[in-house]
Write an enzyme that holds these catalytic residues in place. Sequence first.
Site, PDB file in Angstrom:
ATOM      1  N   SER A 162       0.845  -1.200   0.000  1.00  0.00           N
ATOM      2  CA  SER A 162       0.000   0.000   0.000  1.00  0.00           C
ATOM      3  C   SER A 162       0.879   1.247   0.000  1.00  0.00           C
ATOM      4  CB  SER A 162      -0.942  -0.028   1.213  1.00  0.00           C
ATOM      5  OG  SER A 162      -1.840   1.050   1.173  1.00  0.00           O
ATOM      6  N   THR A 163       0.850   2.028   1.071  1.00  0.00           N
ATOM      7  CA  THR A 163       1.610   3.273   1.124  1.00  0.00           C
ATOM      8  C   THR A 163       3.093   3.025   0.886  1.00  0.00           C
ATOM      9  OG1 THR A 163       0.032   4.005   2.806  1.00  0.00           O
ATOM     10  CG2 THR A 163       2.025   5.336   2.506  1.00  0.00           C
ATOM     11  N   ASP A 213      -4.446  -4.927   6.114  1.00  0.00           N
ATOM     12  CA  ASP A 213      -4.840  -5.754   4.986  1.00  0.00           C
ATOM     13  C   ASP A 213      -3.716  -6.738   4.666  1.00  0.00           C
ATOM     14  OD1 ASP A 213      -6.372  -6.705   2.876  1.00  0.00           O
ATOM     15  OD2 ASP A 213      -5.620  -5.202   1.469  1.00  0.00           O
ATOM     16  N   MET A 256      -0.089   1.103   5.182  1.00  0.00           N
ATOM     17  CA  MET A 256      -0.893   1.363   6.368  1.00  0.00           C
ATOM     18  C   MET A 256      -1.940   0.281   6.551  1.00  0.00           C
ATOM     19  SD  MET A 256      -1.492   5.488   6.062  1.00  0.00           S
ATOM     20  CE  MET A 256      -2.648   5.461   7.427  1.00  0.00           C
ATOM     21  N   HIS A 274      -2.786  -1.031  -3.188  1.00  0.00           N
ATOM     22  CA  HIS A 274      -3.948  -0.171  -2.949  1.00  0.00           C
ATOM     23  C   HIS A 274      -3.815   1.070  -3.824  1.00  0.00           C
ATOM     24  CE1 HIS A 274      -4.308  -2.045   1.337  1.00  0.00           C
ATOM     25  NE2 HIS A 274      -4.806  -2.832   0.401  1.00  0.00           N
TER      26      HIS A 274
END
Length: 362
Positions: A179-180, A302, A299, A206
């Site tokens: 993600s991030t 997940d 973050m 994401h």
Amino acid sequence: MRKIRLLIVDDSVMVRRRVSEVLSNDPALEVAGVAANGQIALAKIAQVNPDLVILDVEMPEMDGLETLAAIRKTYPNLPTIMFSAFTERGATATLEALSLGAKDYVTKPFQMGSIEAANQHLRQELIPKIKVFCGESIETTTLNSDRDLKTSSINQQLTYRKRAIRNPKPIEAIAIGVSTGGPNALAAILPQFRADFPVPILIVQHIPPMFSQRLATRLNARCQIPVIEGFDGAKLEPGTAYIAPGDFHMSVDRLGSIVQLRIHQSPPENSCRPAVDVLFRSVAQTYGAGALAVVLTGMGHDGLRGCEGIRSAGGQIFVQDKASSVVWGMPGFVAKAGLADKMLPLDQIAAEILRSVANCIQ
């Protein structure tokens, strides 16, 4: 406690006003200044001393990329979040900004149906990132507020513990959740795989629609292996990386000797679509002990449930370490749950994947 000071840079008066109002309503945040373009922003930084800059991508006179380059040169440690339009041009510029040192991005809340929906988007997407990048950890709070995770193995093992791998089955697929900080992490890993890489690579990053296609195109240009946006019914090929399209879950299933992609819009999981858990569950069911999951910077949590499934099926799990992660949320939860076989810095992950695949083939 001192509030987090923010500088909002956007050429739209309405956008500056809307973002300022939403952020100012959070007691931990203070809008220290606003600027209509990059030149004004550079002057304002010295005046208001912000802790973080929210930077529009497309602006007249001095655009977001030019402004970011100037900020990185003069204030190399000042976190910047790009505020991007939901367009192909915005997606391309945003990915370039991430490669230049922006911490992350948030898409502008246009065409969301109501002012409240737009405000909610800003509260959910922008505020948590501001707090993380300014040193306030929200990862534990995120987990504890989720009732479904209270019985998870995260609560049974509080410290990272490396798991011994005995007689591993040959690796048949690599599944990556990120993600991030993901675009840069993927750009560090994927180019290290040669064109003859022997198994498919499945990636959930994401990311919104349109951005996923631009990310695949950008990575494909840098890699020896093909990198494409996944599509429904695609037959998995060795040495090809498939990125889940934005706003769609991606999973795999087996039809005889063929494994193919399934792209669908089932409800979001962990507030995410695509969700890492959806991919990892299907990989565990399809490949069993032949699965290798890799959880990179991001973050939230997940991927935690999915890793539990992969471990139960006998597969292997690697996670990125805290020091090299932009945010040690996703990999941190998996590591602390005792699910990781190896915890590695980003610059060692590709080599370890290659070593593991080669050892299993021999």
